[in-house]
Design an enzyme around this catalytic site. Sequence first.
Site, PDB file in Angstrom:
ATOM      1  N   HIS A  76     -17.396   7.152   0.503  1.00  0.00           N
ATOM      2  CA  HIS A  76     -17.861   5.933  -0.488  1.00  0.00           C
ATOM      3  C   HIS A  76     -18.143   4.834   0.362  1.00  0.00           C
ATOM      4  O   HIS A  76     -17.519   4.379   1.382  1.00  0.00           O
ATOM      5  CB  HIS A  76     -16.549   5.698  -1.137  1.00  0.00           C
ATOM      6  CG  HIS A  76     -16.281   6.819  -2.161  1.00  0.00           C
ATOM      7  ND1 HIS A  76     -15.246   6.512  -3.230  1.00  0.00           N
ATOM      8  CD2 HIS A  76     -16.743   7.872  -2.450  1.00  0.00           C
ATOM      9  CE1 HIS A  76     -15.403   7.394  -4.324  1.00  0.00           C
ATOM     10  NE2 HIS A  76     -16.222   8.231  -3.652  1.00  0.00           N
ATOM     11  N   TYR A 204     -10.239  -0.308  -9.444  1.00  0.00           N
ATOM     12  CA  TYR A 204      -8.909  -0.969  -9.628  1.00  0.00           C
ATOM     13  C   TYR A 204      -9.055  -1.984 -10.624  1.00  0.00           C
ATOM     14  O   TYR A 204      -9.833  -2.911 -10.552  1.00  0.00           O
ATOM     15  CB  TYR A 204      -8.453  -1.583  -8.259  1.00  0.00           C
ATOM     16  CG  TYR A 204      -8.408  -0.467  -6.897  1.00  0.00           C
ATOM     17  CD1 TYR A 204      -7.077  -0.377  -6.729  1.00  0.00           C
ATOM     18  CD2 TYR A 204      -9.649  -0.482  -6.243  1.00  0.00           C
ATOM     19  CE1 TYR A 204      -7.003   0.710  -5.310  1.00  0.00           C
ATOM     20  CE2 TYR A 204      -9.235   0.488  -5.464  1.00  0.00           C
ATOM     21  CZ  TYR A 204      -8.083   0.871  -4.907  1.00  0.00           C
ATOM     22  OH  TYR A 204      -7.779   1.719  -3.646  1.00  0.00           O
ATOM     23  N   PRO A 296       0.809   2.019  -2.944  1.00  0.00           N
ATOM     24  CA  PRO A 296      -0.418   2.947  -2.594  1.00  0.00           C
ATOM     25  C   PRO A 296      -1.816   1.982  -2.999  1.00  0.00           C
ATOM     26  O   PRO A 296      -2.875   2.577  -2.935  1.00  0.00           O
ATOM     27  CB  PRO A 296      -0.181   3.830  -3.595  1.00  0.00           C
ATOM     28  CG  PRO A 296       0.746   3.517  -4.547  1.00  0.00           C
ATOM     29  CD  PRO A 296       1.750   2.565  -3.819  1.00  0.00           C
ATOM     30  N   LYS A 300      -3.303   3.079   2.075  1.00  0.00           N
ATOM     31  CA  LYS A 300      -3.073   2.905   3.508  1.00  0.00           C
ATOM     32  C   LYS A 300      -1.982   3.850   4.059  1.00  0.00           C
ATOM     33  O   LYS A 300      -1.818   3.897   5.220  1.00  0.00           O
ATOM     34  CB  LYS A 300      -2.548   1.516   3.703  1.00  0.00           C
ATOM     35  CG  LYS A 300      -3.738   0.382   3.644  1.00  0.00           C
ATOM     36  CD  LYS A 300      -4.859   0.781   4.496  1.00  0.00           C
ATOM     37  CE  LYS A 300      -5.998   0.007   4.152  1.00  0.00           C
ATOM     38  NZ  LYS A 300      -7.188   0.545   4.933  1.00  0.00           N
ATOM     39  N   TYR A 388      -9.901  -2.640   4.141  1.00  0.00           N
ATOM     40  CA  TYR A 388      -9.946  -1.533   3.408  1.00  0.00           C
ATOM     41  C   TYR A 388     -10.356  -0.234   4.174  1.00  0.00           C
ATOM     42  O   TYR A 388      -9.992   0.703   4.087  1.00  0.00           O
ATOM     43  CB  TYR A 388     -10.645  -1.512   2.155  1.00  0.00           C
ATOM     44  CG  TYR A 388     -10.466  -0.503   1.027  1.00  0.00           C
ATOM     45  CD1 TYR A 388      -9.645  -0.588   0.133  1.00  0.00           C
ATOM     46  CD2 TYR A 388     -11.415   0.375   1.033  1.00  0.00           C
ATOM     47  CE1 TYR A 388      -9.555   0.235  -0.860  1.00  0.00           C
ATOM     48  CE2 TYR A 388     -11.207   1.408   0.104  1.00  0.00           C
ATOM     49  CZ  TYR A 388     -10.175   1.239  -1.126  1.00  0.00           C
ATOM     50  OH  TYR A 388      -9.961   2.408  -1.873  1.00  0.00           O
TER      51      TYR A 388
END
Length: 394
Positions: A76, A204, A296, A300, A388
């Site tokens: 991704h 998200y 979550p 991580k 990220y």
Amino acid sequence: MSETVKTQVCIIGSGPAGLLLSQLLAMAGIDSVVLDRRDRAYIEGRIRAGVLEQGTVQALEEAGVADRLHREGLPHDGFDLAFDGDRHRIDLKALTGKSVTVYGQTEVTKDLFDRRFADGQRFFFNVEDVTPADLTTDAPRVHFRHEDRAVTVECDYVAGCDGFHGVSRKAIPETVLRTFERVYPFGWLGIMVDRPPVSHELIYANHARGFALASMRSKTRSRYYIQCELDDHVDNWSDDRFWEELAVRLGPETAAKLETGPSFEKSIAPLRSFVAEPMRHGALFLAGDAAHIVPPTGAKGLNLAVADIRLLARALTAHYRGRDDRLLDGYSAAALRRVWKVERFSWQLSTLMHQFPENSPFETRMQRAEFDYLSGSEAASRSIAENYVGLPLE
């Protein structure tokens, strides 16, 4: 009836952290014993996260267990943040030159188990009454019961990889251990479904009704979450109710592409931030969830555990190969520097993307202002992207 086992490193916990440590140590010629209160089938069946940082992928490559990951994992290059219907893509590749890989933690665990069994790793499953002892002496031990007999492992070091509820952290005296915790006033209701994901990248979403996440495990298996009350129960959520609520929170454009179906796993997970200091006490080293928990939201948990293991494996290898203890002596401080940075990011993203019952109208406006700032600032987006894809390992 009793038994004594001798080894260099006793690893408590056979989740991905303990398994990866045993593999890296074996590759360095360091002997270990792994014990767990559960059996292999139970451990492999646990549903966990599935977004791997590049550093995690690299660690699995170095451990020789990344072949299936590269065949089946989904690279991704970005993900979407959504706020009341507005979308902003964090372009990981353009902002950092790096990407992440979607590959379930369950699959990582299976790959590690296959390798460790093939290489003859010594395991003790279904153990009881695990007790680390003599940790501040030159002769540490781990006592436990296995198949109705008492077993003592005599070792040089103990690696506590047994999770938040394990015994390892509890072996550190209260006069030594400090803990820091933030319990969030909500949970995540998650389902797994054998349907193609609604998007090829994660979404998200912050909606007035609560957070939602659209994720996946493969091109045909999806993982979805919605924010729920902390005391809610899965029995209150039929599949139809879940799909209706998810569609509202993701918005009509995304919902139009949503393929629904019967779920085969449904659970509610609480959210917390937690850190224990120090991560070393004498011969005992904590790693992974035994030392820290992250919500979550930032994906991580597994990645942070792998970072701990990489540091610990390097330190133990330096000790046994060159009698150099500098990395062992610095393990806790080095690990905690990274842990707190990751905790900050996970807390930041959780604060941005969830509905908090105690938030005032001012704080709600601040969430919106933060999203608008991210959407218009390349520097702010790059900060999110850098965290990220994974911070550098010291």
